[in-house]
Write a protein that holds these residues in place. Structure first.
Motif, mmCIF file in Angstrom:
data_model
loop_
_atom_site.group_PDB
_atom_site.id
_atom_site.type_symbol
_atom_site.label_atom_id
_atom_site.label_comp_id
_atom_site.label_asym_id
_atom_site.label_seq_id
_atom_site.Cartn_x
_atom_site.Cartn_y
_atom_site.Cartn_z
ATOM 1 N N UNK C 20 0.981 -1.139 0.114
ATOM 2 C CA UNK C 20 -0.031 -0.114 0.002
ATOM 3 C C UNK C 20 0.771 1.264 0.028
ATOM 4 N N UNK C 22 0.837 4.793 0.719
ATOM 5 C CA UNK C 22 -0.112 5.822 1.342
ATOM 6 C C UNK C 22 0.588 6.671 2.469
ATOM 7 N N UNK C 23 -0.115 7.394 3.014
ATOM 8 C CA UNK C 23 0.500 8.681 3.820
ATOM 9 C C UNK C 23 1.483 8.204 4.631
ATOM 10 N N UNK C 24 1.464 6.744 5.166
ATOM 11 C CA UNK C 24 2.465 6.329 5.956
ATOM 12 C C UNK C 24 3.852 5.916 5.400
ATOM 13 N N UNK C 30 9.004 9.099 -1.623
ATOM 14 C CA UNK C 30 9.448 10.442 -2.598
ATOM 15 C C UNK C 30 11.101 10.577 -2.408
ATOM 16 N N UNK C 53 -3.048 -0.646 -3.454
ATOM 17 C CA UNK C 53 -3.689 0.333 -2.950
ATOM 18 C C UNK C 53 -2.709 1.684 -3.000
ATOM 19 N N UNK C 55 -3.154 5.824 -1.962
ATOM 20 C CA UNK C 55 -4.315 6.897 -1.433
ATOM 21 C C UNK C 55 -3.633 8.118 -2.114
ATOM 22 N N UNK C 56 -4.210 9.429 -1.718
ATOM 23 C CA UNK C 56 -4.069 10.771 -2.245
ATOM 24 C C UNK C 56 -2.524 11.146 -1.876
ATOM 25 N N UNK C 57 -1.997 10.783 -0.807
ATOM 26 C CA UNK C 57 -0.780 11.104 -0.403
ATOM 27 C C UNK C 57 0.280 10.346 -1.628
ATOM 28 N N UNK C 60 0.119 11.986 -4.442
ATOM 29 C CA UNK C 60 0.982 13.488 -4.251
ATOM 30 C C UNK C 60 2.592 13.039 -4.415
ATOM 31 N N UNK C 63 3.311 12.719 -7.897
ATOM 32 C CA UNK C 63 3.517 14.207 -8.843
ATOM 33 C C UNK C 63 4.743 14.822 -8.130
ATOM 34 N N UNK C 64 4.907 14.703 -6.938
ATOM 35 C CA UNK C 64 6.321 15.249 -6.357
ATOM 36 C C UNK C 64 7.521 14.933 -7.204
ATOM 37 N N UNK C 83 -8.235 -1.249 -8.929
ATOM 38 C CA UNK C 83 -8.484 0.124 -8.019
ATOM 39 C C UNK C 83 -7.527 1.044 -8.136
ATOM 40 N N UNK C 87 -8.171 5.030 -9.007
ATOM 41 C CA UNK C 87 -7.989 6.118 -8.228
ATOM 42 C C UNK C 87 -7.264 7.085 -9.001
#
Lengths: 400, 133, 114
Positions: C20, C22-24, C30, C53, C55-57, C60, C63-64, C83, C87
């Motif tokens: 996954x 994700x934000x974690x 990055x 999976x 997420x938006x982070x 992000x 994109x960075x 999935x 997203x």
């Protein structure tokens, strides 16, 4: 559209409302936030928004109640109501439709869906305002035309003499009832040279603006000078057929289908001898002082149809106390509620009463008789009534 | 759940396991996105003096839907919706953040953020029926 | 945690190494990829084959990375499951990143454009 359309967004969930407003804003509309139905109703009236997006469940006034309330507002524009329903609230849509909702979107549905719904709403609003604009322009144009017609009618009436006078020992009287604002009837009566009196009556085929224009042209054309110059032979004998012949040549030459019927006469006021020419106009009734009424003339060809048509002169004597009653065909053709025409016989009977009445009583009598016949319904054609009666004493002091 | 980003994924996975039988494939995806974004948002943005206090989450099922409630810590300042409740179309494609709430709004069948008792609560509804998305 | 392989053409394939993204772990991801870019690699393929999976982070972070590469090189993604692809689509990221069905496709396409 120059400014963005306003959309009232009625949604009690602040999160849902803000998000919806953000979507709407992104689609180029101007969202107006309402935290419940009551606020939305107020904002619709204050902002003039023509689109309402409403949640179903809200405090104070719910979506159904709000829709009903909006429909009861006395606005001069339509408010397009889009209901936001949950995927599990399908059955409530019937109720919303009955309340007056126009469309639905499902909560959590895509931006594309919202965009499509708003495009529909925008199209309907643009269509409605286009219609309103068109109606406004039509109304304006119509008012202008009506005003022009009134002006035209006034101009035409100025040409129609309201005859209640004595001319050279004859009492003359007229009445004129237009079927529309303007009409195709024209008539005139003048004193001519050498103790002669000239008169004519014209009925242009059809009625309305077109017929009226022609009748006004005829009215302007037939001045006493014109009459004098056309209706007499070189040796001074009356020749009304020559006048009609001149008119026929003039109006046959034009390309249009306009034509008119005419009755034209010259009366020698000292002898009572009337020279006349009939060109398709209904035969007038000659009424003796004893009250017997007979038609004068036997038809003739209308004016302006065929340039080669020929017209003939006839004579009829108007004795002392005798009278002539001229009626346009609107009188004999006037139908009652059972579609039965008034007919020549009834016209004749009314005309005959002139024997024991003044000339100026006859036009009014005829109008009343016709109105009675039609149970007060307006006539379908222009009506002209013109009566002249030779007075028992020749009173030359009435010369104008 | 612990007030820690590292506990979000575990929590999301276990929440998802609860609704696995109830929601369809598309519903599960939306649920997972929303749960993940909501919890991450909370850990990142909800200011609290006591980060050791666990985050309260409620999952309920109704005949028609699944409702997920995520509670802000007691005393935490209200999350400013006005700056965040924006459509994903309005987010700069090259922005590295700011999509969380937009995602939630697009994926949940209904969302509300309102006081519940002594704290703010984000409640998200997921319909068991197909939506017209 | 990321795994990278660079081929002869200079195309670097990156596997996030998390199930996954994700934000974690987005920031760590990055930072790791940024280090690689700063090490001189600019032709990158991020392979999501083993990622279930994002997420938006996570998006992000991606994109960075794209912004870090800038005009120096190229970034493509591959192996998105349903999935993850959804997203990308919801967040309009399908318009930002070149996506390919498999890492091989991605590498091939990128090599063509070198």
């Amino acid at each position: 559209m120059t400014s963005p359309l306003k959309i009232v967004v009625a949604e009690d969930s602040e999160l849902q409302r803000l998000y919806l407003c953000s979507l709407i804003n992104g689609l180029g509309f101007e969202p107006i936030e309402a935290e419940d139905g009551r606020a939305a109703l107020d904002l619709i009236q204050k902002t003039g928004a023509q689109i309402l997006i409403s949640d179903l469940e809200m405090p104070h006034l719910d979506g159904i109640g709000l829709t009903k309330a909006v429909r009861h507002l006395d606005l001069d524009y339509y408010v397009h109501v889009i209901m936001v329903t949950g995927a599990d609230e399908v059955e409530v849509r019937d109720e919303a439709l009955k309340a007056g909702a126009d469309d639905f979107i499902t909560k959590g549905s895509s931006t594309a869906m919202l965009k499509a719904r708003l495009r529909t709403a925008t199209r309907l609003i643009a269509h409605a305002s286009e219609l309103a604009e068109r109606t406004r322009v039509l109304k304006e144009t119509n008012e202008r035309i009506q005003e022009d017609l009134r002006a035209a009618a006034a101009a035409q009436r100025q040409l129609l003499p309201n005859l209640h006078e004595d001319i050279m020992g004859f009492s003359v009287a007229s009445a004129f009832v237009p079927s529309s604002i303007v009409s195709g009837d024209m008539f005139g009566c003048f004193e001519l040279e050498d103790g002669n009196m000239g008169f004519y009556a014209v009925d242009v085929s059809g009625h309305g603006v077109h017929a009226s224009l022609l009748s006004v042209a005829i009215g302007h054309l037939i001045t006493p000078e014109y009459f004098q110059s056309q209706a007499f032979a070189m040796d001074g004998t009356p020749d009304p057929a020559a006048l009609i012949d001149a008119l026929n040549k003039r109006f046959s030459a034009s390309d249009n289908d306009d034509y008119f019927t005419m009755f034209c006469g010259v009366v020698d006021t000292s002898t009572g001898r009337m020279s006349y020419c009939q060109a398709g106009y209904p035969s007038p009734f000659y009424v003796t002082d004893k009250g017997s009424a007979e038609p004068v003339g036997d038809g003739g060809f209308p004016v302006g149809l065929i340039g080669a048509a020929s017209y003939e002169n006839n004579v009829h004597d108007v004795d002392i106390g005798g009278a002539l009653v001229i009626c346009s065909d609107a009188a004999s053709e006037a139908e009652n509620t059972a579609h039965e025409p008034f007919g020549n016989e009834r016209v004749r009977k009314v005309a005959a009463t002139i024997a024991s009445a003044r000339a100026d009583e006859i036009p009014e009598k005829m109008v009343f008789a016709l109105s009675d016949w039609r149970s007060g319904k307006p006539l379908e054609d222009d009506l002209t009534i013109f009566a002249l009666k030779r007075r028992t004493t020749h009173d030359t002091h009435n010369h104008r | 759940m612990q007030n820690d980003l590292n506990d979000v994924d575990r929590t999301v996975v276990s929440l998802k396991a609860f609704v696995d039988e109830v929601l369809d494939q598309s519903g599960l995806f939306k649920f997972e996105v929303c749960a993940s974004e909501a919890l991450t948002n909370l850990v990142k943005h909800a200011k609290t003096d006591d980060t050791t206090a666990p985050i309260k989450i409620e999952l309920t099922e109704t005949p028609a839907a699944v409702i997920l409630r995520v509670f802000d810590p007691v005393g935490a300042a209200r999350f400013d919706l006005r700056d965040h409740a924006q459509s994903l179309d309005d987010v700069d494609p090259l922005a590295e953040s700011g999509r969380g709430l937009g995602l939630i709004m697009q994926c949940a069948d209904h969302a509300d953020y309102a006081p519940q008792g002594d704290r703010m609560c984000l409640s998200l509804k997921f319909s068991k029926l197909e939506t017209d998305q | 945690m990321i795994h990278t392989t660079t081929d002869d053409a200079g195309i670097t394939v990156i596997r996030p190494g998390f199930e996954r993204l994700t934000a974690a772990n987005a920031k760590a991801f990055k930072d790791d990829v940024t280090a690689i870019i700063e090490g001189g690699e600019a032709q990158l393929v991020v392979d999501f084959k083993d990622v279930s999976f994002v997420d938006s982070s996570g998006l992000g972070a991606l994109v960075g990375v794209l912004k870090k590469i800038g005009y120096r090189g190229d970034l493509a993604v591959s192996g998105l499951n349903a999935d993850v692809a959804q997203m990308f689509k919801i967040c309009r990221m399908d318009r930002v990143f070149k996506t390919h069905a498999s890492v091989n496709d991605a590498v091939e396409k990128m090599a063509e454009n070198l």
